[in-house]
Design an enzyme around this catalytic site. Structure first.
Site, mmCIF file in Angstrom:
data_model
loop_
_atom_site.group_PDB
_atom_site.id
_atom_site.type_symbol
_atom_site.label_atom_id
_atom_site.label_comp_id
_atom_site.label_asym_id
_atom_site.label_seq_id
_atom_site.Cartn_x
_atom_site.Cartn_y
_atom_site.Cartn_z
ATOM 1 C CE LYS A 148 -0.707 3.866 0.921
ATOM 2 N NZ LYS A 148 0.218 3.817 -0.224
ATOM 3 C CB SER A 185 -0.783 6.326 -2.988
ATOM 4 O OG SER A 185 -0.128 5.378 -2.586
ATOM 5 C CB SER A 239 2.993 4.643 -3.343
ATOM 6 O OG SER A 239 2.122 5.182 -4.399
#
Lengths: 97, 477, 482
Positions: free
Chosen positions: C75, C147, C171
């Protein structure tokens, strides 16, 4: 309902330039979110201790032994403005005029 | 015109002399090139986290104990949020509702609290020369200082005069210096003092509106700044004006107090518990260990020196507040055989005058034993005071033993009994009959030229009091 | 050949490398090529052709990871030395950190690429990225969740064998659910946060997004451990091994009915899938027990005070002084701050900074932040009480399946996506989402949560259920290459 004045005050605290349209929309959106959130204010929470950390752990301490710092070039490479080995900024208190 | 009572509270920042910063392993430094002691943590890079320096906590506990504070078994760090270029994360990690130390007293001033926090970076104003913030358009930021461990000490408003402020800050400095946890040097910024000042008419029950004075970077400026602010506030009140709560900058060059009010909105620091740092716990054992390791503190030392050696309080104070001098004094007393400690203490200013007040006497060629021997020779009138000063000059420049110096330089006192001094006194009277007549007529000031003559002739070996006695005797007084 | 390689789970690929049957360079090249052709906008940066630069050397003093070099998608918000790490924000334009996050360095795996996400991890749809939304490989007209949407889409779409994500209020779990993969949010404090660009420090945790539970256990086992650079990170009490359970005999599963019914928007099809999965668990030997989490329905309110409050401070460092975007620097200081931040942050980030600043502001602290902290205490107490009766608590991961791009415009409605995931975040306890089937061709997630540091048990139970469910993620991987 959050007033436009409150939105402007909070934006100033947070150092966010908002356009008029953004500020107006923010007032509406934040008000709706806060309305939802406000439900918790009706709960009976007398005598409840606030949780700042989920664990009751004790902070580990670090021995006072120096470790190498980063090379200055590596730090300044990311800087928007470099002067005399430092990070350049507009002087606090100096005005733009 | 009513009298006014000033009320002063002090806020002191002490930089701790740890090896590394408060929350990262970067070395502390002074005078290095900008931004060479920085890492992701103290530069506030994205993703970096703080980890607390164990030594800084121990030093803070020592300060808290020296100030008679209670040490909190559990305390916590908070984030104090404000934007400024010297504040890399835009929040300072500090302590808020639970400081590590609170409720103490030092001398005649109560301590409200002492807490641990991190120092800001240094802003260097490119406007150059003047150093006045408002002149420069650009500044540069040097993050070497960012994250230096600080202890902030806040007093209760127990100070009531500029002199008291200065004296108390001196006591604080010497106390912390004795702990060995900080350089406590105001000119280097390792000791910084702000003052909250208000005045109220004598007898008033409420305190007046207070102002905060910043930038008093020496003991003299603290005293002067506070005095100027008290005068300014009284003048305003006398003129029927009110005092505005504000922050003032004391300009040491002009003596002016300038408001630092910014156009930005009033501070709202939005303190909240620092989620990156779990609770700070200090065990009773740790507190006990730090307490056991505390050195003798100046206030205690002054009392002991006074009681043990019969020193006047002022002299005891002076020795207690100058650690190296006090140590030298006690070494000299210990080395001396029956020399009066008060006399040894009284001779110390002469030593300081010769070596300089910043120098540890132990680092000079003068040994405590030699110093004590010198004082002993003067005390037994083996040498005169003047000769004693000459011997001290030699000790400071070359070291050695006072008795040997006296012998080598023929500095032994002229004994009253052997007649030599009588002859010199007679010669002095003969050489200056005018002065002799005036002395005979009762003008004691005229004694000076006569004594001066004898001292020159004997190269200071004569005892001044004995000379005066002989002059009066020969003049039939 | 490459299609066969890409069908391997990460654990299978690791085993093949260890056995000498698979060339890690070939594996990397296959994935690199896939990722470079990314049809989902899942990647913000892909490793250049050629041999992989190992992420970084494992941190000194740490044993090298025993993991075979299976490429890892990371990420964007994890700092990777010399590689763009912007948390999908314009305000970190051009930023390449001078250091790597502990967890990234500890894994020491070849870095395949940096994945798209909601800006500063604020969002549940990945539509808040400064670099555009990510498409869900099951239906490119839908969101992958957020997310960690890029990480989830990359794994589900077959563009990466596995990925790192972060979970603050859901997330990892919600995008795992939307994309039909496995996502584990560890116990708070199990994995170092050092080098993760912070959103909400008391909640953020890094975790794996993987094709199956075995891969999750394998990656997680190498992520845990105390870090001298993160004061909130502690030694993990257990060794995480390869999960082997195939039944749930003796496992007591708690159903928090009060929480399930408290949300208006629970999709009946999702509810039906959940009920069926619970029934399946019962058939595997689990004892199903009704539990109560009376304050969990208020978790979302507390979360949307606490997380934005912490974020308002965490994101204050983006000021145009030391790195990233600067606007108005030729003007005065205040203009520089407000323009840099006003134009550098996207709308959702600004909304949360405003919300958090408001909640901490003088006069409002007790009413909002203080109250939220007390609710957080109550929620933890609820879980503690419930775990006195049951071993694990189960819920749907999200109230709905993946929704269409642009379909949820109202911020508050978007926040409701986190209704079932936020309570565990506030309590700091571990939770895993596994795919439990499809509704109208879209994956549904099933969440299991346990007490702090119960990951080993959680992974075993998830493994048993996974085997029984037999979910087939291949359609998404095929879709990803279309």
């Amino acid at each position: 309902m959050l007033s436009r004045h409150e939105v402007d005050h909070v934006a100033a605290l947070a150092r966010l330039a908002l356009t008029d349209a953004e500020a107006e929309r923010m007032a509406v959106e934040l008000s709706s979110i806060l309305e939802h959130i406000d439900r918790i204010r009706a709960l009976d929470l007398d005598g409840v201790a606030p949780t700042a950390h989920v664990s009751d752990a004790t902070a580990p301490l670090r021995p006072d032994v120096p470790v190498p710092s980063l090379p200055r070039e590596a730090l300044l490479a990311a800087a928007p403005e470099v002067a005399d080995g430092g990070f350049g900024v507009p002087s606090p208190g100096a005005s733009a005029q | 015109m009513p009298d006014y009572v000033p009320t002063i509270g002090l806020e002191i920042h002490v930089q701790l002399a740890t090896a590394t910063k408060m929350f990262c392993g970067c070395a502390l430094s002074f005078g290095d090139p900008a931004n060479v002691h920085c890492c992701p943590t103290c530069l506030g890079l994205p993703g970096a986290l703080p980890v607390t320096n164990a030594q800084a906590i121990e030093y803070a506990i020592a300060i808290g104990l020296a100030l008679g504070c209670e040490i909190a078994p559990v305390s916590q760090f908070h984030r104090k949020n404000y934007f400024y270029p010297d504040n890399p994360k835009a929040y300072q990690i500090s302590q808020y509702d639970v400081p590590i130390a609170a409720h103490g007293r030092l001398g005649d001033v109560r301590i409200h609290r002492a807490h641990v926090e991190e120092d800001a970076a240094k802003l260097i104003h490119a406007g150059a020369g003047s150093g006045r913030i408002h002149d420069a358009r650009r500044s540069i930021v040097d993050f070497n200082r960012a994250g230096t461990p600080l202890v902030e000490i806040v007093t209760e408003p127990d100070v009531h005069s500029p002199e008291q402020a200065r004296e108390w800050l001196t006591l604080l400095r010497e106390t912390i210096r004795a702990l060995g946890v900080s350089d406590v040097d105001m000119s280097q910024g390792s000791l910084r003092c702000d003052a909250n000042v208000s005045v109220a008419p004598t007898g008033a029950t409420a305190l007046g509106t207070k102002t905060e004075l910043k930038n008093m970077n020496s003991f003299a400026f603290l005293e002067r700044g506070v005095r100027a602010e008290i005068a300014r506030q009284i003048a305003r009140l006398e003129a029927g004006e009110t005092i505005t709560q504000e922050t003032l900058h004391y300009d040491v060059a002009t003596g002016e107090l300038r408001s630092l009010r910014s156009k930005e909105e009033a501070h709202d620091y939005r303190y909240f518990p620092e989620p990156d740092l779990p609770l700070l716990r200090v065990s009773a054992d740790q507190v006990a260990a730090v307490r056991a390791a505390l050195p003798e503190l100046p206030a205690d030392k002054a009392l002991r020196l006074s009681a043990t050696y019969g020193l006047a309080p002022e002299r005891a104070h002076e020795l207690a507040f100058n650690g190296p001098l006090g140590t030298f004094f006690e070494a000299a007393v210990a080395a001396a055989d029956g020399v009066d400690p008060v006399a040894i203490a009284n001779w110390l200013p002469a030593l300081i005058e010769r070596v300089g007040s910043d120098i540890d006497p132990a680092a000079t060629p003068v040994t405590p034993a030699a110093f004590a021997a010198l004082v002993g020779l003067v005390g037994t009138k083996t040498i005169s005071r003047d000769a004693g000063r000459t011997v001290l000059d030699r000790l400071v420049s070359d070291g050695g033993e006072p008795a040997a110096i006296v012998a080598a330089e023929g500095l032994g006192a002229i004994a009253a009994a052997d007649g030599e001094l009588d002859a010199v006194v007679a010669a002095a009277i003969a050489a200056d009959p005018d002065a002799a007549a005036k002395v005979a007529a009762g003008n004691a000031k005229a004694m000076g030229p006569l004594v001066g003559y004898v001292m020159r002739e004997t190269r200071g070996r004569a005892d001044g009091a004995e000379v005066g006695r002989l002059i009066r005797a020969q003049l039939g007084l | 050949m490459s299609d066969t390689i890409l069908e391997l789970s990460a654990a299978a690929a690791a085993a093949a490398i260890a056995a000498g049957d698979l060339d890690p360079a070939e594996l990397f090249a296959c994935y690199r090529e896939r990722a470079a052709a990314d049809p989902l906008n899942a990647f913000l940066w892909v490793a250049p052709p050629g041999p992989p630069a190992g992420l970084t050397e494992p941190t000194a003093g740490e044993a090298a990871t025993p993991l075979a070099p299976v490429p890892l998608a990371v990420k964007d918000l994890f700092c990777t030395q010399g590689v763009p790490s912007q948390s999908a924000s314009k305000i970190l334009e051009g930023y390449r950190p001078p250091y790597s996050a502990t967890v990234v360095a500890r894994l020491g795996l070849p870095l395949l690429g940096k994945t798209n996400q909601d800006e500063f991890a604020m969002g549940s749809s990945n539509e808040n990225s400064a670099f555009g939304p990510v498409a869900n490989p099951w239906d490119r007209g839908r969101v992958p969740g957020g997310s960690s949407g890029g990480s989830a889409a990359a794994v589900a779409g077959g563009l990466a064998p596995w990925a790192l994500g972060t979970d603050t209020g859901g997330s990892i779990r919600q995008p795992a659910a939307f994309c039909g993969i496995v996502g584990l949010k560890p116990t708070y404090g199990a994995v170092s946060r050092y080098g993760m660009i912070a959103f909400a420090s008391s909640l953020d945790q890094a975790g794996p997004l993987t094709r199956d539970v075995t891969d999750a256990a394998l990656l997680f086992s190498q992520m845990v451990g105390a870090d001298p650079r993160d004061a909130t990170c502690v030694a993990f009490p257990d060794r995480i091994g390869r999960p082997t359970a195939t039944d749930l005999a003796g496992v007591r599963l708690g159903i928090p009915s009060d929480l399930l019914e408290a949300v208006d928007g629970l999709d009946p099809a999702v509810k039906a899938n959940f009920d069926a999965t619970v029934a399946l668990a019962g058939s595997l030997g689990a004892e199903i027990v009704e539990v109560s989490l009376p304050h969990a329905e208020h978790a979302l309110s507390a979360y949307y005070i606490i997380a934005p409050a912490e974020a308002s401070a965490n994101l204050a460092r983006f000021d145009g002084v030391r790195y990233g975007l600067r606007l108005g620097g030729e003007q005065d200081l205040l203009s520089m701050y407000t323009r840099t931040r006003g134009e550098g942050f996207g709308p959702e980030v600004k909304r949360r900074i405003m919300l958090g600043t408001y909640a901490l502001a003088s006069g409002y602290y007790d009413a909002y932040y203080g109250t939220a902290q007390k609710v957080r205490t109550r929620i933890s107490e609820d879980f503690t009480a419930a775990f006195g009766q049951v071993d694990l608590i189960v819920t749907p991961t999200a109230p709905t399946v993946a929704f269409g791009l642009g379909a949820v415009a109202d911020p508050l409605a978007m926040y409701l996506n986190d209704f079932y995931t936020v309570p565990m975040s506030l309590a700091g306890i571990p939770a895993i989402s596994i795919p439990s089937g499809l509704c109208d061709g879209l994956p549904v997630g099933f969440q299991l949560a346990g007490p702090a540091f119960s990951e080993a048990r959680l992974l075993e139970a998830a493994h048993a259920l996974e085997q029984a469910i037999g979910f087939d993620g291949a359609p998404a991987r095929a879709g990803g290459t279309a």
